[in-house]
Design a protein around this motif. Structure first.
Motif, mmCIF file in Angstrom:
data_model
loop_
_atom_site.group_PDB
_atom_site.id
_atom_site.type_symbol
_atom_site.label_atom_id
_atom_site.label_comp_id
_atom_site.label_asym_id
_atom_site.label_seq_id
_atom_site.Cartn_x
_atom_site.Cartn_y
_atom_site.Cartn_z
ATOM 1 N N GLN A 1 -18.492 -42.290 -75.598
ATOM 2 C CA GLN A 1 -18.092 -40.932 -75.270
ATOM 3 C C GLN A 1 -17.960 -40.791 -73.751
ATOM 4 O O GLN A 1 -18.782 -41.319 -73.006
ATOM 5 C CB GLN A 1 -19.163 -39.935 -75.760
ATOM 6 N N PRO A 2 -16.899 -40.139 -73.322
ATOM 7 C CA PRO A 2 -16.788 -39.960 -71.859
ATOM 8 C C PRO A 2 -17.932 -39.072 -71.348
ATOM 9 O O PRO A 2 -18.368 -38.149 -72.035
ATOM 10 C CB PRO A 2 -15.429 -39.256 -71.705
ATOM 11 N N ALA A 3 -18.406 -39.430 -70.202
ATOM 12 C CA ALA A 3 -19.493 -38.639 -69.610
ATOM 13 C C ALA A 3 -18.993 -37.238 -69.309
ATOM 14 O O ALA A 3 -17.908 -37.069 -68.750
ATOM 15 C CB ALA A 3 -19.971 -39.321 -68.331
ATOM 16 N N THR A 4 -19.748 -36.241 -69.743
ATOM 17 C CA THR A 4 -19.317 -34.864 -69.466
ATOM 18 C C THR A 4 -19.898 -34.410 -68.126
ATOM 19 O O THR A 4 -21.065 -34.645 -67.826
ATOM 20 C CB THR A 4 -19.798 -33.914 -70.570
ATOM 21 N N ALA A 5 -19.074 -33.800 -67.377
ATOM 22 C CA ALA A 5 -19.517 -33.322 -66.070
ATOM 23 C C ALA A 5 -20.489 -32.161 -66.241
ATOM 24 O O ALA A 5 -20.296 -31.317 -67.095
ATOM 25 C CB ALA A 5 -18.312 -32.875 -65.257
ATOM 26 N N GLY A 6 -21.569 -32.159 -65.485
ATOM 27 C CA GLY A 6 -22.517 -31.059 -65.570
ATOM 28 C C GLY A 6 -21.912 -29.763 -65.051
ATOM 29 O O GLY A 6 -21.048 -29.781 -64.189
ATOM 30 N N ARG A 7 -22.292 -28.682 -65.639
ATOM 31 C CA ARG A 7 -21.730 -27.401 -65.206
ATOM 32 C C ARG A 7 -22.827 -26.529 -64.630
ATOM 33 O O ARG A 7 -23.953 -26.601 -65.052
ATOM 34 C CB ARG A 7 -21.074 -26.677 -66.363
#
Lengths: 283, 78
Positions: free
Chosen positions: A277-283
């Motif tokens: 899974q692509p790493a999700t950017a923190g928000r």
């Protein structure tokens, strides 16, 4: 699901068949030489027919992304003319070198006459001499039981390797004798009169998938290439997995036909891919 | 392989339809005989149809009915 249609008479069908077959998963067809609906008079007519199925028909199939292979033979009905048959047999080896010709077929029996038996034997001997696969037609309807027994008797007297022989148009009353003798067998599906998709699945469930090919012939008579897809659907509706379907409707023909290296579609296995899974950017 | 209830659920209507086709064919034959006489009444093919129906009507039959019918409809060995 990917399907191989191992017995298909493309010259008798329209391009729409190829289009719809392509849309419903067919990736390759194999076209045996067969009876044209009338008895031909000249060996040259057969030669042109062999050219049609080995040179032209692949170009029609290719327009729909379907690989086309074929067989050459004198069919049982025209084997009643031994002079014609022998003349055609003399020319058959030149076709064995064509890139899509897989072997000798469909030879076999229709009324099991002496001439039919002799020409069938001569064609099997020719196939053995040139190391070709063999496809054998068994009679339809009331002649089938006797004709199938004769086919097996003739084969028994010849040095054939059962692995390289496919006996077609098998039904409930001829299945066990062929399977017990170690040959490949085929169910040929028709909308009426012969084997139905449901009965084919009954036999698959009862006698196993091994050495079994399912096809829908599809010739110039009442026939429908999509009885094969009906059979796939019936098979799946009874709870068999897609991989099991691939085994019957793709891998088995790939295994049998692939004994001739020209048929280069290998058996396949359905496999899920674990993707990161692509790493999700923190928000 | 399906369970028995699934076989009934899935194939009952279709089997009913196929039996009705046979019933209608037998009716057609009888009506034709009434109108036109019984020419062909001794045709062995017709007799085999009735023999096949006897096989189907036997509730104690082993599950090889299709094979038995195919043998019934096979030509005798030459």
């Amino acid at each position: 699901m990917q399907i191989i249609q191992p017995h298909y008479h493309g010259i008798a069908r329209t391009a729409q068949d190829y289009e719809r077959m392509a849309m419903s998963g067919v990736v390759a067809v194999a076209e045996p030489a067969f009876w044209a609906g009338f008895d031909r008079l000249y060996p040259e007519t057969f030669i042109d027919y062999f050219r049609q199925i080995s040179e032209f028909e692949p170009t029609r199939a290719a327009q729909y992304g379907i690989r086309h292979f074929c067989w050459v033979a004198v069919n049982p009905k025209e084997a009643e003319n031994p002079e014609l048959s022998q003349a055609v047999l003399q020319r058959m080896p030149e076709f064995f070198d064509k890139p899509n010709v897989l072997g000798v077929g469909e030879t076999g029996l229709h009324k099991s006459t002496r001439s039919e038996c002799e020409i069938m034997q001569a064609q099997i001997e020719l196939a053995l001499e040139y190391d070709q696969l063999i496809l054998i037609h068994t009679p339809h309807l009331g002649d089938k039981l006797h004709g199938t027994k004769r086919v097996l008797e003739i084969l028994k007297g010849l040095p054939v390797n059962p692995d390289r022989v496919w006996i077609d148009h098998v039904e409930e009353h001829t299945l066990r004798m062929i399977k017990d003798a170690g040959y490949w067998l085929g169910f040929t599906l028709y909308p009426v009169t012969k084997c139905s998709p449901k009965r084919a699945v009954d036999m698959l469930e009862r006698y196993g998938f091994e050495r079994t090919l399912v096809n829908s012939s599809a010739d110039w008579g009442p026939s429908d290439p999509f009885t094969l897809q009906e059979c796939v659907l019936e098979f799946r509706r009874r709870g068999h997995s897609i991989q099991e379907g691939i085994e019957v409707f793709y891998n088995n023909p790939a295994r049998f036909l692939g004994q001739n290296p020209k048929f280069d579609l290998l058996p396949i296995r359905l496999e899920a891919i674990q993707e990161e899974q692509p790493a999700t950017a923190g928000r | 392989m399906l369970n028995p209830q699934q076989v009934v659920d899935r194939y009952f209507l279709e089997s009913r339809c196929q039996l009705l086709e046979i019933a209608a064919t037998l009716d057609r034959y009888d009506l034709a005989s009434r109108e036109n006489g019984t020419a062909g009444a001794d045709d062995p093919r017709w007799e085999r149809l009735y023999q096949s129906l006897e096989i189907l009507a036997d509730r104690g039959a082993t599950p090889d009915r299709a094979e038995r019918l195919l043998k019934l409809f096979s030509d005798p060995a030459l």
